[in-house]
Enzyme design. Structure first.
Site, PDB file in Angstrom:
ATOM      1  CG  HIS A   1      -1.819  -1.182   1.343  1.00 51.49           C
ATOM      2  ND1 HIS A   1      -2.805  -2.239   2.259  1.00 51.49           N
ATOM      3  CD2 HIS A   1      -2.674  -1.763   0.077  1.00 51.49           C
ATOM      4  CE1 HIS A   1      -3.798  -2.529   2.024  1.00 51.49           C
ATOM      5  NE2 HIS A   1      -3.840  -1.940   0.872  1.00 51.49           N
TER       6      HIS A   1
ATOM      7  CD  GLU B   1      -0.643   0.556   4.269  1.00 51.26           C
ATOM      8  OE1 GLU B   1      -1.782   0.706   3.992  1.00 51.26           O
ATOM      9  OE2 GLU B   1       0.499  -0.191   4.243  1.00 51.26           O
TER      10      GLU B   1
ATOM     11  NE  ARG C   1      -5.926   0.689   0.582  1.00 51.83           N
ATOM     12  CZ  ARG C   1      -6.369  -0.219   1.903  1.00 51.83           C
ATOM     13  NH1 ARG C   1      -5.716   0.255   2.174  1.00 51.83           N
ATOM     14  NH2 ARG C   1      -6.945  -1.507   2.109  1.00 51.83           N
TER      15      ARG C   1
ATOM     16  CG  HIS D   1      -0.226  -4.280   4.961  1.00 48.55           C
ATOM     17  ND1 HIS D   1      -0.434  -3.827   3.998  1.00 48.55           N
ATOM     18  CD2 HIS D   1       0.440  -5.185   4.345  1.00 48.55           C
ATOM     19  CE1 HIS D   1      -1.063  -4.829   2.729  1.00 48.55           C
ATOM     20  NE2 HIS D   1      -0.177  -5.584   3.513  1.00 48.55           N
TER      21      HIS D   1
ATOM     22  CD  GLU E   1      -2.223  -2.595   8.989  1.00 50.40           C
ATOM     23  OE1 GLU E   1      -1.455  -1.747   8.854  1.00 50.40           O
ATOM     24  OE2 GLU E   1      -2.814  -3.444   8.294  1.00 50.40           O
TER      25      GLU E   1
END
Lengths: 94, 309
Positions: free
Chosen positions: B69, B72, B127, B196, B270
């Site tokens: 993405h 990020e 994204r 991510h 994440e």
């Protein structure tokens, strides 16, 4: 280059499934141009959404009407982006 | 002179600067690092993967990717730091040395080059990929909904104008297909970690269904060890669990596919933060984020090495 002056990121708290569904209704309103950074999922999970300046009043009114609590996570997206760019350019200059 | 020692890891970089870093790292460590091109993006940019290997032929391998993405940014920046760390620690750190003495590491730092270039030039909030969808004026597919695992089920959108649009068909995105082809042709990848941001989570399959993964207990235990190692540096707290239970239902996701290919140790990170800056994490947090994440990665790599399958 797209700018984000006046865009805010709101953190919405959805306490139950009905409130999560309410936020999903908001997600479907394409004209608001909302950008969900953290989408509506399960009750209790924070929901983060970037709201373009023209949509801010409408979104806040919707949230308040439906008793959805929110806080302002980022007051002005563009000011953070400007700081980020300055930092990058300062490095590149050096 | 410019080198990976003088490279500034505490700032965000453009695609060109990252490619330049890769070439410097390869030139400085030709015995350890090589640069593979696994394909070209929709807009024709090269898709590069760094290979860290001390020899052997088609050794068991660990895959790490960042930046699927594109907005990020802390993930691509961490990927750069990981690349340098691997070259610094081989021969120094016992665990990493043991891993690289019998396994290879593949690191794809910019997994969505078109989207990443677009975040630098046109829209910092982008994204998805930058592919065009016939019949729609909206651009891009969510590359983490485009994999052939529960593709098109609940947990993705069939509307090209949304951020979680899954694409016309599985692997429609060349950025995804390139990895699929690489994983299938390599055939000996034992751990797959896709990174991510944000939310501070360590996730394992499944995302598209609520059934527990057959290796749920082991994955949960390993995730717990990894987030404990991560927190040991700066106290950063990560939650862990399956995708569907920990955040939400997500179909067509990377690690559901890699797990379906038999890659047991399939994880998604994440990274920082939990929602103060989100995708706009200040550059001052790049190095601490990379340092703490590295401890978790090292835990997963060590477990993979010690539990051959």
């Amino acid at each position: 280059k797209e700018t984000f002056v006046g865009h805010q990121v709101l953190r919405i708290s959805a306490d139950d499934e009905a409130q999560v569904q309410k936020v999903k209704e908001l997600e479907d309103l394409e004209h608001l141009q909302l950008d969900f950074w953290r989408g509506p999922a399960q009750p209790g999970s924070p929901i983060d959404v970037r709201v373009p300046f023209p949509s801010i009043q409408a979104v806040k009114a919707f949230l308040e009407t439906h008793g959805l609590e929110y806080t302002i996570m980022i007051e002005d997206v563009q000011s953070l982006l400007d700081a980020e760019q300055e930092q990058m350019f300062a490095f590149q200059a050096r | 002179t410019r080198s990976t020692d003088t490279f500034n890891y505490a700032t965000y970089h453009t695609l060109e600067e990252i490619h330049g870093f890769m070439d410097m790292l390869v030139a400085e460590h030709p015995q350890l690092v090589s640069k593979l091109q696994i394909g070209n993006t929709y807009e024709g940019r090269p898709i590069y993967v760094l290979k860290f290997s001390t020899g052997g032929n088609n050794r068991p391998a660990i895959w790490i990717d960042t930046g699927i993405h594109s907005r990020e940014w802390v993930t691509q920046a961490s990927g750069i730091w990981f690349a340098k760390k691997i070259t610094q620690d081989y021969g120094q750190d016992l665990t990493l040395t043991a891993v690289l003495d019998s396994m290879d590491i593949f690191l794809e730092i910019v997994t969505n080059p078109d989207g990443f270039a677009f975040t630098h030039t046109k829209n910092r909030m982008w994204r998805k990929t930058r592919s065009l969808t016939p019949g729609s004026s909206c651009v891009g597919v969510d590359p983490n909904r485009n994999w052939d695992a529960g593709f098109g089920m609940a947990g993705a959108s069939n509307n090209p104008c949304t951020e979680t649009y899954h694409g016309k068909f599985a692997n429609s995105e060349v950025e995804v297909k390139s990895i699929v082809d690489f994983v299938k042709s390599h055939g000996n990848i034992k751990a797959f970690i896709s990174i991510h941001s944000y939310s501070q989570l360590l996730l394992y399959p499944y995302g598209y269904k609520a059934d527990p993964a057959p290796d749920q207990d082991e994955l949960d235990q390993l995730a717990k060890s990894a987030v404990t190692a991560l927190a040991s540096l700066y106290g950063t707290k990560f939650k862990y669990g399956s995708i569907i239970k920990t955040i939400y239902q997500a179909s067509g996701s990377t690690i559901d596919w890699t797990y379906s290919q038999g890659i047991k140790y399939s994880f998604t990170f994440e990274l920082r933060d939990t929602g103060r800056y989100g995708f706009l994490l200040p550059a001052s947090q790049i190095i601490p984020t990379a340092q703490e994440t590295w401890l978790a990665l090292r835990t997963i790599m060590e477990h993979t090495l010690n539990h051959p399958y």
